[in-house]
Design a protein around this motif. Structure first.
Motif, short mmCIF file in Angstrom:
data_model
loop_
_atom_site.label_atom_id
_atom_site.label_comp_id
_atom_site.label_asym_id
_atom_site.label_seq_id
_atom_site.Cartn_x
_atom_site.Cartn_y
_atom_site.Cartn_z
N ALA A 1 -15.56 24.84 123.16
CA ALA A 1 -16.78 24.95 123.95
C ALA A 1 -16.40 25.31 125.38
CB ALA A 1 -17.58 23.65 123.91
N SER A 2 -17.40 25.35 126.25
CA SER A 2 -17.14 25.80 127.62
C SER A 2 -16.35 24.79 128.42
CB SER A 2 -18.47 26.09 128.33
OG SER A 2 -19.28 24.92 128.34
N ILE A 3 -16.37 23.52 128.03
CA ILE A 3 -15.68 22.48 128.80
C ILE A 3 -14.41 22.01 128.12
CG2 ILE A 3 -15.90 20.07 129.57
CD1 ILE A 3 -18.71 20.61 130.36
N ALA A 4 -14.40 21.91 126.79
CA ALA A 4 -13.26 21.31 126.12
C ALA A 4 -13.02 21.97 124.76
CB ALA A 4 -13.48 19.81 125.94
N GLN A 5 -11.84 21.69 124.21
CA GLN A 5 -11.46 22.12 122.86
C GLN A 5 -10.97 20.89 122.10
OE1 GLN A 5 -10.07 26.62 124.16
NE2 GLN A 5 -8.58 25.29 123.22
N VAL A 6 -11.18 20.89 120.79
CA VAL A 6 -10.83 19.75 119.95
C VAL A 6 -9.75 20.18 118.95
CG1 VAL A 6 -11.66 18.00 118.34
CG2 VAL A 6 -13.13 18.77 120.21
N TYR A 7 -8.71 19.33 118.83
CA TYR A 7 -7.60 19.60 117.94
C TYR A 7 -7.39 18.42 117.00
CZ TYR A 7 -6.41 23.21 121.38
OH TYR A 7 -6.44 24.28 122.23
N GLN A 8 -6.79 18.69 115.86
CA GLN A 8 -6.40 17.63 114.93
C GLN A 8 -4.91 17.34 115.11
OE1 GLN A 8 -7.05 18.51 110.80
NE2 GLN A 8 -6.56 16.44 110.10
N ALA A 9 -4.56 16.05 115.11
CA ALA A 9 -3.16 15.67 115.31
C ALA A 9 -2.89 14.35 114.59
CB ALA A 9 -2.84 15.55 116.80
N ARG A 10 -1.61 13.97 114.57
CA ARG A 10 -1.20 12.68 114.01
C ARG A 10 -0.25 12.03 115.00
NH1 ARG A 10 3.05 11.17 110.72
NH2 ARG A 10 3.59 13.35 110.35
N LEU A 11 -0.54 10.79 115.35
CA LEU A 11 0.29 10.06 116.31
C LEU A 11 1.64 9.70 115.70
CD1 LEU A 11 -2.37 7.62 117.82
CD2 LEU A 11 -1.48 9.72 118.86
N ILE A 12 2.57 9.39 116.57
CA ILE A 12 3.88 8.94 116.12
C ILE A 12 3.74 7.70 115.24
CG2 ILE A 12 6.05 7.90 116.91
CD1 ILE A 12 6.02 10.89 117.26
N SER A 13 2.74 6.85 115.57
CA SER A 13 2.52 5.63 114.79
C SER A 13 1.87 5.89 113.45
CB SER A 13 1.65 4.66 115.60
OG SER A 13 0.44 5.29 116.00
N GLY A 14 1.43 7.12 113.19
CA GLY A 14 0.91 7.48 111.87
C GLY A 14 -0.58 7.70 111.79
N GLU A 15 -1.37 7.31 112.79
CA GLU A 15 -2.83 7.48 112.72
C GLU A 15 -3.23 8.94 112.90
OE1 GLU A 15 -1.37 5.34 114.78
OE2 GLU A 15 -2.30 3.35 114.69
N GLN A 16 -4.17 9.37 112.05
CA GLN A 16 -4.76 10.69 112.20
C GLN A 16 -5.79 10.63 113.34
OE1 GLN A 16 -4.07 13.55 110.70
NE2 GLN A 16 -2.53 12.75 109.27
N VAL A 17 -5.72 11.57 114.27
CA VAL A 17 -6.59 11.52 115.44
C VAL A 17 -7.18 12.91 115.72
CG1 VAL A 17 -5.41 9.58 116.54
CG2 VAL A 17 -4.66 11.93 117.02
N ALA A 18 -8.28 12.89 116.47
CA ALA A 18 -8.85 14.10 117.05
C ALA A 18 -8.56 14.06 118.55
CB ALA A 18 -10.35 14.17 116.79
N VAL A 19 -8.06 15.16 119.09
CA VAL A 19 -7.67 15.23 120.49
C VAL A 19 -8.60 16.22 121.20
CG1 VAL A 19 -5.80 15.64 122.12
CG2 VAL A 19 -5.29 14.78 119.83
N LYS A 20 -9.35 15.71 122.14
CA LYS A 20 -10.25 16.54 122.94
C LYS A 20 -9.57 16.84 124.26
CE LYS A 20 -15.03 16.63 124.65
NZ LYS A 20 -16.32 15.88 124.71
N VAL A 21 -9.36 18.13 124.53
CA VAL A 21 -8.61 18.55 125.71
C VAL A 21 -9.53 19.40 126.59
CG1 VAL A 21 -6.55 19.73 126.57
CG2 VAL A 21 -6.51 18.59 124.33
N GLN A 22 -9.58 19.06 127.85
CA GLN A 22 -10.41 19.82 128.79
C GLN A 22 -9.79 21.19 129.04
OE1 GLN A 22 -11.50 18.98 133.35
NE2 GLN A 22 -12.43 17.52 131.94
#
Length: 679
Positions: free
Chosen positions: A245-266
C-alpha cells in the motif's frame, strides 16, 4: 595569481552577504517583537530585505548622510526598522496568519534559522508540490469552489448529472494528486453522514496504485530498525510482499524461535512526503474556510486536522501495536468471552521486534473475506454463521467494550482455516465514552421499536449544535424520521442497506454534524455492512443488529445488572452522604448568625475575560500612541533648546523618539486587529 586573488575576494563577498542577511533578519525579528507577532522565516527575510531597501532610500532622501557621524547610523537603523514594521503589517493584512494553535515546535521553527541546504530543499519541494496541486485543482475546474465563488452542492435538491460530474472531477483530482490526498478521499468516501450520495459513489472508487518498494531499501530499513542483521531475527523471510500500500508493505516470515509471523514494514522515505502533503492540506483548508461559506458549514479545518492526526498515528506502528493488544484483551476485562459472542481472533503482537516503522504480529492462516469464497466452500462453512459472528463481535466492541475497529473492510477480515474469523490491521480504532454508547444503544432500540421520537432524541444527543436547534427543528426532524421509518420499516418490509443510506441523507439535509468519533462509528458501520454483504449476500444486517442490541439492552436491565449498578451508585454516594450532616449544620449556623452570603463573579468565563482584556489593551495602547505622538509633534515645534548638533536640538531629538514610539504602538494595535479578524 588567479587562485590567490579571486578566492579570498569571493570568500569575502560571501561572508559579507551572509553578515548582511543576518543583520537584516535580526532587524526583522526586532520589528516582529515590537509588533507582538511571530512570522515564518521566509516572511522575516522578505520583510527584512524590503524594509532595508526602503529604509535606506528614505534615510538617504532626507539627508541622513549629512548628519553628525553618531546620528547617521541611528537614523538609518530607525528608518530600516520602521519600514520593516510597515511591511510586516502589510503582510499581516494580505497573507494568512501563522497558526498559533499548532504545536510548540512549529512556533520554534518560525524563529529559528533552518539548515541552509536541507531547509531550502524542503521549501522548494513544498512549493513545487503546492504548485502541482494548484494546477490540478485549476485544471479540473475546482478553483471557484475553493475561493468561495461557488457553493458546493449537496443533498437531494442538488442531485443531478452536474453534481455527479463535479464529484467525478474531485475524485480524478485526488487521484492525480496522490499521496495523502488519496487517503483523504478514501476517508471521505466512508462519511455518508457528511457527504451526499453522489460524492460517496465517486470517492468510493479511489484506490492506492503504488509499486512495491525496492527490496534493498526494505532490507536496509529492517537492519536499521531492528538494530541487527535481519537473519539474526528471522529464520526465513519471504522477499515478495503479500500486500503493498502507500504507507507499508506486508511480508511473511518465521522467527528464529519458530513462530510464523507477518511483518509490516513502512515504505522507506514515506514520512517526509506525507508530512509535506498534510502541511499543504492544512494550509489550504484554513484558507478555504475563511473564504467559502460551505467550508465553514462543513468545518473543513476540523476535518483536515482530524485526518492529519489519524494519518500521523497510522505512520507510527507503535500505536497500531498498542491498539491490537488493547482490543485483544478488552473482552477479558469484561469477564472473558460470553456465550452470546463466538470467538473472533485478534493476532498476537511481538513487541520486542516492533517499533514505529516495523510491526511483527502472529501469522494467521486464512484468506480475506474478499478472496475467501474457495476456502469457505472447501471447509463447508455456514456463511450466515460467520456473518452473525462478525456482527455480534463488532457490536460488542461498540456497545460494551467501548473500543472498536474503525476500518472493517473486507481486506481486514480473515476467514481462517480453523473455521472462524480474525480481525487484522488496527492502525485505526475508535474509542467511545459511556454517553455515546448509551445513545447508540437507544438508536438501535428505536429502530427495533420504530420509535421516531426516541431515534430523534438519540441522534440529537450526540449531534453537534452548529445552527442553534429549536423545538420546531426537533419536531421537523422527528416527523422526517417517522416518514423514513414508515417507508423502510413498515409491516412486512425487510430493512436493507437503503435504510442507512436514507438515514444519512436525511441527516445531511438537516445539517446535523457529529463529533469525529461518531462519524467514525457511522463509517465503520457502513464499511461493516459492505463486508457482511460480501460474506453473506442475503444476510439481514439491520434485523440482526436490532435484535442483538435489544438483547444486550435487556441484559443490561436484568435484575442482577440493575442491582450491580445500584450498588455502585450507592458506594459512590457514601462519601457525599457522610459529609452531608456536617455541611447542613454549618449552613444552619450561618443562617442563624446572619452571615450566609452568595458570591457572584463577573466574567467567570475565561473567554469573556480575554475579550475584555484585549479590548482594553487596544484602547490603552491606541490612547498612549496618540498622546505620545501629539507630545512629540509639540516638541518638534518648540524653538530653541539645548543644541546637540548643528541641525538637531534636544527638543527635536525627544520629538523624533516620541514619534517612533507612537508609530510602534499604533502599528501594534493595527496588527492585533488584523490578526483577530483574519482568525
Amino acid at each position: 595569481m588567479w587562485h590567490g586573488d579571486v578566492v579570498p575576494s569571493l570568500f569575502g563577498s560571501l561572508l559579507g552577504l551572509f553578515m548582511a542577511l543576518l543583520l537584516i533578519r535580526l532587524i526583522a525579528l526586532v520589528g516582529g517583537r515590537l509588533l507582538g507577532v511571530q512570522q515564518s522565516w521566509w516572511r522575516i527575510l522578505t520583510v527584512g530585505i524590503l524594509g532595508t531597501l526602503v529604509g535606506i532610500g528614505f534615510a538617504t532622501a532626507v539627508g541622513a548622510q549629512r548628519l553628525m557621524s553618531a546620528a547617521t547610523p541611528l537614523v538609518y537603523f530607525a528608518s530600516i526598522l520602521m519600514a520593516t514594521m510597515l511591511f510586516s503589517v502589510a503582510f499581516e493584512s494580505l497573507a494568512p496568519p501563522v497558526d498559533t494553535a499548532r504545536s510548540g515546535p512549529a512556533s520554534l521553527r518560525a524563529m529559528s534559522l533552518p539548515h541552509p541546504l536541507r531547509g531550502t530543499r524542503r521549501r522548494l519541494s513544498r512549493w513545487a508540490r503546492y504548485l502541482q496541486i494548484s494546477s490540478i485543482v485549476a485544471r479540473h475546474g475546482l478553483l471557484p469552489y475553493l475561493v468561495g465563488r461557488r457553493r458546493l452542492p449537496g443533498g437531494h435538491s442538488d442531485a443531478s448529472s452536474t453534481t455527479r460530474l463535479l464529484w467525478k472531477h474531485v475524485r480524478v483530482a485526488l487521484e492525480e494528486a496522490g499521496g495523502a490526498f488519496i487517503k483523504l478521499g478514501q476517508v471521505l468516501s466512508s462519511r455518508p453522514d457528511l457527504l451526499p450520495p453522489e460524492a460517496i459513489d465517486e470517492l468510493s472508487g479511489l484506490q492506492d496504485r503504488v509499486p512495491s518498494a525496492p527490496q534493498a531499501d526494505i532490507e536496509t530499513l529492517l537492519a536499521r530498525q531492528l538494530g541487527a542483521d535481519p537473519a539474526l531475527v528471522f529464520a526465513t523471510f519471504n522477499p515478495r510482499p503479500l500486500a503493498a500500500a502507500s504507507i507499508a508493505q506486508v511480508y511473511q516470515a518465521r522467527l528464529i524461535s519458530g513462530e510464523q509471523v507477518a511483518v509490516k514494514v513502512q515504505r522507506p522515505g514515506i514520512r517526509e512526503p506525507i508530512e509535506r502533503d498534510l502541511d499543504i492540506l492544512l494550509g489550504m483548508t484554513r484558507s478555504i474556510e475563511r473564504r467559502a461559506a460551505w467550508a465553514r458549514a462543513f468545518g473543513v479545518v476540523n476535518l483536515a486536522e482530524g485526518f492529519a492526526s489519524a494519518l500521523r498515528e497510522e505512520l507510527d506502528f507503535r500505536v497500531e501495536a498498542r491498539n491490537t493488544m488493547l482490543v485483544a484483551v478488552a473482552p477479558h476485562d469484561r469477564g472473558g468471552h460470553d456465550s452470546m459472542t463466538p470467538e473472533v481472533r485478534v493476532p498476537r503482537v511481538f513487541p520486542e521486534y516492533s517499533n514505529d516503522q516495523i510491526l511483527v504480529v502472529e501469522w494467521l492462516d486464512g484468506a480475506s473475506v474478499r478472496d475467501a469464497g474457495p476456502l469457505v466452500a472447501e471447509l463447508g462453512l455456514a456463511r450466515h454463521a460467520l456473518a452473525r459472528s462478525l456482527l455480534r463481535y463488532f457490536l460488542r466492541q461498540l456497545l460494551r467494550d467501548g473500543i472498536f475497529h474503525a476500518d472493517p473492510h473486507p481486506g481486514n477480515i480473515l476467514v481462517l482455516r480453523e473455521g472462524n474469523l480474525a480481525l487484522i490491521d488496527f492502525g485505526a480504532v475508535g474509542r467511545l465514552d459511556p454517553g455515546i454508547q448509551g445513545a447508540l444503544q437507544r438508536m438501535l432500540t428505536a429502530l427495533d421499536r420504530r420509535d421516531a421520537a426516541m431515534l430523534a432524541d438519540a441522534l440529537l444527543e450526540i449531534a453537534i449544535d452548529t445552527a442553534g436547534w429549536s423545538s420546531t427543528d426537533e419536531d421537523r426532524i422527528e416527523r422526517a424520521l417517522a416518514q423514513l421509518l414508515a417507508r423502510r420499516l413498515g409491516p412486512g418490509m425487510t430493512p436493507g442497506p437503503e435504510l442507512f443510506a436514507d438515514l444519512f441523507a436525511l441527516l445531511f439535509e438537516f445539517g446535523l454534524a457529529f463529533p469525529p468519533v461518531v462519524g467514525g462509528v457511522f463509517r465503520a458501520l457502513v464499511t461493516l455492512q459492505g463486508t457482511v454483504t460480501l460474506l453473506a449476500p442475503d444476510f439481514p444486517f439491520i434485523d440482526e443488529a436490532r435484535a442483538m442490541s435489544v438483547e444486550w439492552v435487556r441484559a443490561a436491565f436484568s435484575p442482577k445488572s440493575v442491582r450491580n449498578v445500584a450498588t455502585e451508585q450507592v458506594l459512590n454516594l457514601l462519601p457525599i452522604l457522610e459529609r452531608l450532616p456536617r455541611r447542613l449544620d454549618r449552613i444552619t449556623a450561618a443562617v442563624e448568625r446572619g452571615t450566609i452570603s452568595v458570591n457572584v463573579r463577573l466574567f467567570a468565563d475565561e473567554r469573556d475575560t480575554k475579550l475584555v482584556t484585549r479590548l482594553v489593551s487596544r484602547v490603552v495602547l491606541a490612547f498612549l500612541g496618540a498622546t505620545i505622538g501629539l507630545i512629540a509633534v509639540m516638541l518638534l515645534g518648540l524653538p530653541g533648546g539645548p543644541v546637540l548638533s548643528a541641525t538637531l536640538t534636544v527638543y527635536q531629538f525627544f520629538g523624533y523618539c516620541g514619534l517612533f514610539v507612537s508609530v510602534v504602538l499604533i502599528l501594534r494595535v493595527l496588527t492585533d486587529i488584523i490578526r483577530t479578524r483574519a482568525a
